[in-house]
Design a protein around this motif. Structure first.
Motif, PDB file in Angstrom:
ATOM      1  N   GLY A  80      48.674  51.036  35.692  1.00 60.08           N
ATOM      2  CA  GLY A  80      47.688  51.318  34.650  1.00 60.08           C
ATOM      3  C   GLY A  80      46.493  50.386  34.725  1.00 60.08           C
ATOM      4  N   LYS A  81      45.992  50.007  33.581  1.00 57.68           N
ATOM      5  CA  LYS A  81      44.812  49.146  33.521  1.00 57.68           C
ATOM      6  C   LYS A  81      45.164  47.668  33.616  1.00 57.68           C
ATOM      7  N   VAL A  82      46.461  47.346  33.592  1.00 58.99           N
ATOM      8  CA  VAL A  82      46.873  45.942  33.625  1.00 58.99           C
ATOM      9  C   VAL A  82      46.385  45.270  34.902  1.00 58.99           C
ATOM     10  N   TYR A  83      46.595  45.919  36.055  1.00 60.55           N
ATOM     11  CA  TYR A  83      46.160  45.319  37.316  1.00 60.55           C
ATOM     12  C   TYR A  83      44.639  45.234  37.395  1.00 60.55           C
ATOM     13  N   GLU A  84      43.947  46.206  36.843  1.00 57.93           N
ATOM     14  CA  GLU A  84      42.478  46.151  36.811  1.00 57.93           C
ATOM     15  C   GLU A  84      42.000  44.945  36.009  1.00 57.93           C
ATOM     16  N   GLU A  85      42.622  44.704  34.862  1.00 58.13           N
ATOM     17  CA  GLU A  85      42.272  43.527  34.051  1.00 58.13           C
ATOM     18  C   GLU A  85      42.548  42.246  34.817  1.00 58.13           C
ATOM     19  N   PHE A  86      43.684  42.208  35.511  1.00 57.89           N
ATOM     20  CA  PHE A  86      44.039  41.041  36.313  1.00 57.89           C
ATOM     21  C   PHE A  86      43.002  40.793  37.407  1.00 57.89           C
ATOM     22  N   ARG A  87      42.604  41.845  38.113  1.00 58.86           N
ATOM     23  CA  ARG A  87      41.638  41.705  39.217  1.00 58.86           C
ATOM     24  C   ARG A  87      40.302  41.123  38.760  1.00 58.86           C
ATOM     25  N   GLU A  88      39.919  41.398  37.527  1.00 60.68           N
ATOM     26  CA  GLU A  88      38.671  40.854  36.995  1.00 60.68           C
ATOM     27  C   GLU A  88      38.716  39.335  36.861  1.00 60.68           C
ATOM     28  N   LEU A  89      39.909  38.759  36.845  1.00 59.67           N
ATOM     29  CA  LEU A  89      40.072  37.309  36.696  1.00 59.67           C
ATOM     30  C   LEU A  89      40.151  36.579  38.025  1.00 59.67           C
ATOM     31  N   LEU A  90      40.144  37.310  39.143  1.00 65.62           N
ATOM     32  CA  LEU A  90      40.224  36.679  40.455  1.00 65.62           C
ATOM     33  C   LEU A  90      38.927  35.955  40.796  1.00 65.62           C
ATOM     34  N   ASP A  91      39.060  34.813  41.443  1.00 65.40           N
ATOM     35  CA  ASP A  91      37.914  34.020  41.882  1.00 65.40           C
ATOM     36  C   ASP A  91      37.461  34.538  43.245  1.00 65.40           C
ATOM     37  N   THR A  92      36.353  35.232  43.260  1.00 67.37           N
ATOM     38  CA  THR A  92      35.828  35.834  44.494  1.00 67.37           C
ATOM     39  C   THR A  92      34.711  34.997  45.116  1.00 67.37           C
ATOM     40  N   SER A  93      34.548  33.760  44.660  1.00 66.98           N
ATOM     41  CA  SER A  93      33.405  32.953  45.078  1.00 66.98           C
ATOM     42  C   SER A  93      33.480  32.423  46.508  1.00 66.98           C
ATOM     43  N   ASP A  94      34.694  32.231  47.033  1.00 62.36           N
ATOM     44  CA  ASP A  94      34.800  31.602  48.352  1.00 62.36           C
ATOM     45  C   ASP A  94      36.113  31.997  49.019  1.00 62.36           C
ATOM     46  N   GLY A  95      36.034  32.725  50.107  1.00 58.54           N
ATOM     47  CA  GLY A  95      37.237  33.064  50.859  1.00 58.54           C
ATOM     48  C   GLY A  95      38.083  34.128  50.188  1.00 58.54           C
ATOM     49  N   PRO A  96      39.314  34.288  50.688  1.00 59.48           N
ATOM     50  CA  PRO A  96      40.182  35.330  50.133  1.00 59.48           C
ATOM     51  C   PRO A  96      40.602  35.008  48.699  1.00 59.48           C
ATOM     52  N   THR A  97      40.875  36.044  47.924  1.00 61.42           N
ATOM     53  CA  THR A  97      41.314  35.866  46.540  1.00 61.42           C
ATOM     54  C   THR A  97      42.833  35.754  46.447  1.00 61.42           C
ATOM     55  N   SER A  98      43.529  36.145  47.512  1.00 64.37           N
ATOM     56  CA  SER A  98      44.984  36.026  47.508  1.00 64.37           C
ATOM     57  C   SER A  98      45.510  35.957  48.927  1.00 64.37           C
ATOM     58  N   TRP A  99      46.728  35.483  49.050  1.00 61.26           N
ATOM     59  CA  TRP A  99      47.427  35.463  50.325  1.00 61.26           C
ATOM     60  C   TRP A  99      48.913  35.501  50.042  1.00 61.26           C
ATOM     61  N   ILE A 100      49.682  35.787  51.090  1.00 60.51           N
ATOM     62  CA  ILE A 100      51.115  35.942  50.922  1.00 60.51           C
ATOM     63  C   ILE A 100      51.836  35.088  51.957  1.00 60.51           C
ATOM     64  N   GLU A 101      52.952  34.501  51.544  1.00 58.99           N
ATOM     65  CA  GLU A 101      53.768  33.660  52.417  1.00 58.99           C
ATOM     66  C   GLU A 101      55.186  34.226  52.464  1.00 58.99           C
ATOM     67  N   PHE A 102      55.801  34.127  53.616  1.00 60.59           N
ATOM     68  CA  PHE A 102      57.173  34.575  53.809  1.00 60.59           C
ATOM     69  C   PHE A 102      58.003  33.373  54.244  1.00 60.59           C
ATOM     70  N   TRP A 103      59.144  33.184  53.590  1.00 59.81           N
ATOM     71  CA  TRP A 103      60.025  32.061  53.862  1.00 59.81           C
ATOM     72  C   TRP A 103      61.447  32.578  54.053  1.00 59.81           C
ATOM     73  N   GLU A 104      62.178  31.958  54.966  1.00 61.63           N
ATOM     74  CA  GLU A 104      63.565  32.322  55.154  1.00 61.63           C
ATOM     75  C   GLU A 104      64.440  31.277  54.478  1.00 61.63           C
ATOM     76  N   GLU A 105      65.349  31.752  53.622  1.00 54.78           N
ATOM     77  CA  GLU A 105      66.176  30.854  52.836  1.00 54.78           C
ATOM     78  C   GLU A 105      67.448  30.508  53.593  1.00 54.78           C
ATOM     79  N   VAL A 106      67.870  29.262  53.495  1.00 58.35           N
ATOM     80  CA  VAL A 106      69.119  28.793  54.072  1.00 58.35           C
ATOM     81  C   VAL A 106      70.092  28.524  52.926  1.00 58.35           C
ATOM     82  N   LYS A 107      71.266  29.090  53.002  1.00 60.06           N
ATOM     83  CA  LYS A 107      72.270  28.881  51.938  1.00 60.06           C
ATOM     84  C   LYS A 107      73.459  28.139  52.482  1.00 60.06           C
TER      85      LYS A 107
END
Length: 107
Positions: A80-107
């Protein structure tokens, strides 16, 4: 088991508001079966942290397998509009606004 963490750069002074909106988005994804329960956390400058981690919002979850979100049988949930509202709060001033990391867990 894998840990996945998505980081978002947020406009100054908007981290808490963004985290609350992202919590709603995360819950929609969990309820639709897209991912496990997520942790959403942030630092808006009220706690000690490295300078480059100020005004960041994080969403983290675990999964047994890493699937492409663009796989043929995947259906994105309607946020819905929730993600649109969230996107308006992203800092677009310098570089990417988000990134993702993947980690492998050891138990």
């Amino acid at each position: 088991m894998y840990l996945i963490r998505r980081t978002y750069k947020i406009k100054i002074g908007q981290a808490r508001k963004a985290a609350l909106l992202l919590r709603q988005v995360a819950d929609i994804y969990t309820e639709s079966g897209q991912r496990t329960k997520c942790n959403v956390y942030y630092n808006g400058g009220t706690l000690p942290c490295p300078k480059d981690e100020l005004n960041r919002v994080y969403m983290q979850w675990s999964t047994e397998i890493i699937d492409s979100p663009y796989r043929d049988d995947n259906k994105f949930p309607d946020t819905g509009k929730v993600y649109e509202e969230f996107r308006e709060l992203l800092d677009t001033s310098d570089g990417p606004t988000s990134w993702i990391e993947f980690w492998e867990e050891v138990k």
